[in-house]
Design an enzyme around this catalytic site. Structure first.
Site, PDB file in Angstrom:
ATOM      1  N   LYS A 115      30.483  40.705  39.409  1.00 36.70           N
ATOM      2  CA  LYS A 115      30.654  41.387  40.704  1.00 36.70           C
ATOM      3  C   LYS A 115      29.469  42.287  41.018  1.00 36.70           C
ATOM      4  O   LYS A 115      29.147  42.476  42.194  1.00 36.70           O
ATOM      5  CB  LYS A 115      31.970  42.165  40.733  1.00 36.70           C
ATOM      6  CG  LYS A 115      33.178  41.249  40.592  1.00 36.70           C
ATOM      7  CD  LYS A 115      34.195  41.395  41.695  1.00 36.70           C
ATOM      8  CE  LYS A 115      35.049  40.140  41.725  1.00 36.70           C
ATOM      9  NZ  LYS A 115      36.339  40.273  42.323  1.00 36.70           N
ATOM     10  N   LYS A 197      34.297  29.282  38.827  1.00 38.86           N
ATOM     11  CA  LYS A 197      35.735  29.304  39.129  1.00 38.86           C
ATOM     12  C   LYS A 197      35.991  29.423  40.646  1.00 38.86           C
ATOM     13  O   LYS A 197      35.185  30.011  41.369  1.00 38.86           O
ATOM     14  CB  LYS A 197      36.450  30.412  38.339  1.00 38.86           C
ATOM     15  CG  LYS A 197      36.392  31.797  38.962  1.00 38.86           C
ATOM     16  CD  LYS A 197      37.513  32.701  38.430  1.00 38.86           C
ATOM     17  CE  LYS A 197      37.497  34.010  39.214  1.00 38.86           C
ATOM     18  NZ  LYS A 197      38.679  34.819  39.132  1.00 38.86           N
ATOM     19  N   LYS A 200      38.915  33.637  45.598  1.00 39.69           N
ATOM     20  CA  LYS A 200      39.327  33.831  46.987  1.00 39.69           C
ATOM     21  C   LYS A 200      38.284  34.562  47.802  1.00 39.69           C
ATOM     22  O   LYS A 200      38.295  34.495  49.023  1.00 39.69           O
ATOM     23  CB  LYS A 200      40.700  34.497  47.073  1.00 39.69           C
ATOM     24  CG  LYS A 200      40.803  35.913  46.573  1.00 39.69           C
ATOM     25  CD  LYS A 200      42.179  36.483  46.884  1.00 39.69           C
ATOM     26  CE  LYS A 200      42.985  36.791  45.651  1.00 39.69           C
ATOM     27  NZ  LYS A 200      42.417  37.808  44.762  1.00 39.69           N
TER      28      LYS A 200
HETATM   29  P1  ATP Z   1      38.375  37.719  43.828  1.00 38.25           P
HETATM   30  O1  ATP Z   1      37.672  36.518  44.366  1.00 38.25           O
HETATM   31  O2  ATP Z   1      38.707  38.739  44.858  1.00 38.25           O
HETATM   32  O3  ATP Z   1      37.738  38.288  42.619  1.00 38.25           O
HETATM   33  P2  ATP Z   1      40.212  36.002  42.465  1.00 38.25           P
HETATM   34  O4  ATP Z   1      40.438  34.802  43.311  1.00 38.25           O
HETATM   35  O5  ATP Z   1      39.324  35.857  41.307  1.00 38.25           O
HETATM   36  O6  ATP Z   1      39.791  37.218  43.351  1.00 38.25           O
HETATM   37  P3  ATP Z   1      42.329  37.709  41.392  1.00 38.25           P
HETATM   38  O7  ATP Z   1      43.132  38.460  42.375  1.00 38.25           O
HETATM   39  O8  ATP Z   1      41.276  38.452  40.674  1.00 38.25           O
HETATM   40  O9  ATP Z   1      41.673  36.420  42.033  1.00 38.25           O
HETATM   41  O10 ATP Z   1      43.293  37.014  40.340  1.00 38.25           O
HETATM   42  C1  ATP Z   1      44.662  36.800  40.478  1.00 38.25           C
HETATM   43  C2  ATP Z   1      45.164  35.909  39.364  1.00 38.25           C
HETATM   44  O11 ATP Z   1      44.708  34.566  39.582  1.00 38.25           O
HETATM   45  C3  ATP Z   1      44.689  36.269  37.966  1.00 38.25           C
HETATM   46  O12 ATP Z   1      45.746  36.067  37.048  1.00 38.25           O
HETATM   47  C4  ATP Z   1      43.583  35.307  37.691  1.00 38.25           C
HETATM   48  O13 ATP Z   1      43.421  35.068  36.314  1.00 38.25           O
HETATM   49  C5  ATP Z   1      44.066  34.074  38.422  1.00 38.25           C
HETATM   50  N1  ATP Z   1      42.948  33.242  38.866  1.00 38.25           N
HETATM   51  C6  ATP Z   1      41.948  33.606  39.680  1.00 38.25           C
HETATM   52  N2  ATP Z   1      41.113  32.589  39.918  1.00 38.25           N
HETATM   53  C7  ATP Z   1      41.606  31.535  39.227  1.00 38.25           C
HETATM   54  C8  ATP Z   1      41.188  30.174  39.062  1.00 38.25           C
HETATM   55  N3  ATP Z   1      40.107  29.722  39.659  1.00 38.25           N
HETATM   56  N4  ATP Z   1      41.925  29.372  38.281  1.00 38.25           N
HETATM   57  C9  ATP Z   1      43.035  29.830  37.669  1.00 38.25           C
HETATM   58  N5  ATP Z   1      43.496  31.091  37.788  1.00 38.25           N
HETATM   59  C10 ATP Z   1      42.799  31.948  38.547  1.00 38.25           C
END
Ligand code: ATP
Ligand code: LTN
Length: 335
Positions: A115, A197, A200
């Site tokens: 980040k 990965k 969002k």
């Molecule tokens: P951001 O993009 O804002 O960092 P993010 O999409 O990575 O957000 P989080 O809110 O940080 O999502 O994560 C919510 C949950 O979803 C966590 O348990 C995380 O481990 C899971 N998660 C996030 N991205 C993935 C992915 N690509 N595959 C599987 N699990 C995921």
């Protein structure tokens, strides 16, 4: 909360509409735990502001996320679903835990490094201390298990280290939590860069699949998904990350093993396979999207859920916070 059941805690940031990765890696698994455990699912809006958010959008995303939790099948009568900022104990415990967390530990967190690279104009203290707030979230409720995607494992290990360190200094205070990571679906990759990965907050809308995307968008995004030039539907994470990612998605949704999927698509091209994946995803998301639409119309019901669950969470969190404040030597509040 029943005393005998183990406690589960998890959360997601309202930093955008959640993706198929969030859903398959986390939310979908949560719905299977509600009978067996006492579960708390938080909307971590305080974590979300570690990167800049537009206030109106954050407010909407937080409420939508709560409705998505319910639409995905979390029963708000059985699970404590609430907003992190409604329970001030999170911030108060986080401060105390900051004093038990080392700069070196936080500097090693890969999420912080990622980040910081992405937001090099705003490397704030909150972003750095993100993991100690997350530790507070978890430790406040004497959590046994934390269901997350594999990207959160490092934060969980730090949470355990902080809990053990505090317990060693002051005697048994926190239960030491375990991560709970499912074998398949724990890491769904970007549709455009399948070695990264799915996230969002990705700026490329074709890279992520929002769980509110309509059927046409789902087909379009899968059609455009990056694959390789060889045409065989075969699982090979290193050589064929794109197709392997689509196979993972298909596997988690249909319950089919990789061998079965390879057999089903033997001799067929990527085009056929991509359409089948799109169809499976559309069907999986349809009931959730319908429920979300219905909940969006019921403002009073959602308001009640938010209020009631915040009260329960506050009650539980305060119990641990008071214990900790006493242990570190804060003078008792006169009542
Ligand atoms: P951001 O993009 O804002 O960092 P993010 O999409 O990575 O957000 P989080 O809110 O940080 O999502 O994560 C919510 C949950 O979803 C966590 O348990 C995380 O481990 C899971 N998660 C996030 N991205 C993935 C992915 N690509 N595959 C599987 N699990 C995921
Ligand atoms: N850091 C997590 C979100 C999160 C969380 C938590 C997950 C904040 N607090 C407590 C589990 C338990 C993330 O980025 N996915």
């Amino acid at each position: 909360m029943s005393e005998q059941k183990k406690v589960i805690f998890s959360g997601m940031q309202p930093s955008g509409v959640i993706t198929l990765g969030n859903y398959l890696g986390a939310l979908k698994n949560w719905t299977n735990l509600q009978e067996e455990y006492n579960c708390l699912y938080c909307i971590v809006d305080m974590h979300a502001i570690t990167v800049r958010q537009d206030p109106a959008t954050l407010r909407k995303n937080a409420r939508d996320l709560l409705m998505l939790y319910i639409a995905a099948g979390l029963d708000p009568e059985k699970n404590i679903i609430y907003m992190q900022s409604h329970v001030s104990a999170h911030a108060e415990l986080a401060w105390i835990l900051n004093c038990f967390t080392y700069m070196g530990e936080l500097s090693r967190m890969t999420q912080f490094k990622d980040k910081s690279n992405k937001h090099s104009d705003n490397i704030n203290v909150g972003l750095f201390a993100y993991p100690s707030l997350m530790a507070a979230d978890i430790l406040l409720y004497q959590t046994d298990l934390v269901p997350v995607g594999v990207d959160q494992k490092q934060h969980l290990e730090l949470t355990r280290d902080i809990a053990i360190r505090f317990n060693n200094a002051y005697g048994e205070t926190f239960r030491v939590p375990e991560p709970y990571i499912s074998k398949v679906g724990a890491k769904i990759m970007s549709l455009q860069e399948p070695t990264k990965k799915m996230s969002k907050s990705d700026e490329d809308i074709n890279a992520t699949l929002s769980i509110l995307d309509d059927p046409d968008t789902i087909v379009r995004k899968f059609k455009r998904a990056v694959t390789d030039s060889d045409a065989a539907v075969r699982y090979d994470e290193l050589q064929k990350p794109g197709i392997s990612n689509l196979m993972t998605i298909y596997s988690v949704i249909t319950g089919m093993g990789m061998d079965q999927i390879e057999a089903e698509f033997e001799g067929k091209g990527y085009g056929d396979f991509k359409l089948k994946v799109a169809e499976a995803v559309t069907e999986e998301l349809r009931p959730l999207q319908e429920k979300f639409k219905a909940l969006s119309k019921d403002k009073a019901y959602i308001d009640t859920i938010i209020k009631k669950n915040a009260e329960t969470a506050n009650y539980l969190a305060t119990k641990t916070l008071r214990k900790v404040q006493k242990k570190v030597g804060f003078p008792p509040v006169m009542r």
